[in-house]
Design a protein around this motif. Structure first.
Motif, PDB file in Angstrom:
ATOM      1  N   VAL A 130     -24.811 -20.880 -26.000  1.00 41.45           N
ATOM      2  CA  VAL A 130     -23.696 -20.031 -26.439  1.00 41.45           C
ATOM      3  C   VAL A 130     -23.277 -19.130 -25.285  1.00 41.45           C
ATOM      4  N   GLN A 131     -21.999 -18.833 -25.241  1.00 40.60           N
ATOM      5  CA  GLN A 131     -21.488 -17.907 -24.242  1.00 40.60           C
ATOM      6  C   GLN A 131     -21.749 -16.492 -24.721  1.00 40.60           C
ATOM      7  N   GLU A 132     -22.096 -15.633 -23.805  1.00 45.39           N
ATOM      8  CA  GLU A 132     -22.308 -14.224 -24.149  1.00 45.39           C
ATOM      9  C   GLU A 132     -21.107 -13.692 -24.915  1.00 45.39           C
ATOM     10  N   LEU A 141     -27.584 -11.548 -23.914  1.00 46.15           N
ATOM     11  CA  LEU A 141     -28.530 -12.260 -23.053  1.00 46.15           C
ATOM     12  C   LEU A 141     -29.950 -12.180 -23.612  1.00 46.15           C
ATOM     13  N   GLY A 142     -30.264 -11.066 -24.255  1.00 50.00           N
ATOM     14  CA  GLY A 142     -31.594 -10.889 -24.824  1.00 50.00           C
ATOM     15  C   GLY A 142     -31.867 -11.746 -26.048  1.00 50.00           C
ATOM     16  N   ASP A 143     -30.830 -12.424 -26.538  1.00 50.60           N
ATOM     17  CA  ASP A 143     -31.038 -13.319 -27.682  1.00 50.60           C
ATOM     18  C   ASP A 143     -31.621 -14.662 -27.255  1.00 50.60           C
ATOM     19  N   LEU A 183     -32.500 -21.463 -27.809  1.00 50.52           N
ATOM     20  CA  LEU A 183     -31.158 -20.911 -27.624  1.00 50.52           C
ATOM     21  C   LEU A 183     -31.009 -20.379 -26.208  1.00 50.52           C
ATOM     22  N   MET A 184     -29.990 -20.866 -25.527  1.00 51.31           N
ATOM     23  CA  MET A 184     -29.648 -20.362 -24.188  1.00 51.31           C
ATOM     24  C   MET A 184     -28.349 -19.580 -24.287  1.00 51.31           C
ATOM     25  N   VAL A 185     -28.290 -18.448 -23.619  1.00 50.24           N
ATOM     26  CA  VAL A 185     -27.102 -17.599 -23.628  1.00 50.24           C
ATOM     27  C   VAL A 185     -26.549 -17.535 -22.210  1.00 50.24           C
ATOM     28  N   LYS A 186     -25.305 -17.965 -22.062  1.00 47.31           N
ATOM     29  CA  LYS A 186     -24.674 -18.020 -20.736  1.00 47.31           C
ATOM     30  C   LYS A 186     -23.884 -16.741 -20.493  1.00 47.31           C
TER      31      LYS A 186
END
Lengths: 114, 117
Positions: free
Chosen positions: B13-15, B84-86, B113-116
């Protein structure tokens, strides 16, 4: 308040060795659990205890033993370590079986059996 | 026996955007509890949100909310305004409400989950 404390954090064993993973909680919780988490997988229950002197098997108990002589401590024993027991081990505890009970986890023990 | 399935091994997901993580479960019981746990690289398991099966209203906790569909046995987690901390592994979990169930949780396999930024 320390919560749930697990020791050691990391350990490497040779096949056939034995060891005890320690778990202690200082919240006077009566329920305690041992889970294992294989790489990229969810947690699976090994053993649990509903109070001092009472333990029962979970989903994957083979190769492990537990005891619960006090409310605070719930050690997990591996008698003859095998490579299949390479995993991260989590201890957890909770107070009562209420509708909104929260499960408190330790930070885990990473075990490798080579 | 109950089973919990998370069909998405990884999500991105995008920040500041919104993402939904899926979870389905199988049970013959009518009364139970469902949970989402977050596991960051520190390995600590952190409770994100919980839902009682007897409640029709979906649980919410700040930026986290669930879509609980009891008939479909579905329990998805929505994260709004992703930060980002998610970034972490997220586990869906089931617990029976039976008194002799020992408070045991059954976990799904997890979604990373990756946060971009």
């Amino acid at each position: 308040n320390a919560g749930v404390t697990q020791t050691p954090k990391f350990r490497i064993l040779k096949i056939g060795q034995s060891m005890t993973l320690q778990c202690a909680q200082d919240m006077n919780h009566n329920y305690m659990y041992w889970y294992r988490q294989d790489p990229g997988m969810g947690l699976k229950l090994i053993y649990y205890s509903v109070g001092a002197g009472i333990t029962d098997k979970g989903e994957v108990p083979n190769g492990y033993n537990v005891s619960r002589s006090t409310t605070e401590d719930f050690p997990l024993r591996l008698e003859l370590a095998a490579p299949s027991q390479t995993s991260v081990y989590f201890c957890a505890s909770s107070y009562l079986q209420t509708t909104n009970e929260k499960l408190f986890f330790g930070s885990g023990t990473q075990l490798s059996v080579l | 026996a109950q089973t919990v399935t998370q069909s998405q091994p990884e999500m991105s997901v995008q920040e500041a955007e919104t993402v939904t993580l899926s979870c389905t479960y199988d049970t013959s019981e009518s009364d139970y509890y469902l949970f989402w746990y977050k596991q960051p690289p520190s390995r600590q398991m952190i409770l994100v949100i919980r839902q009682e099966a007897y409640k029709q209203q979906n649980a919410t906790e700040n930026r986290f909310s669930v879509n609980f569909q009891k008939a479909a046995k579905s329990f998805s987690l929505k994260i709004s305004d992703s930060q980002l901390g998610d970034a972490a592994m997220y586990f869906c979990a089931y617990r029976s409400a039976r008194n002799n169930a020992g408070n045991m949780l059954t976990f799904g396999g997890g979604t990373r989950l990756m946060v971009k930024p």
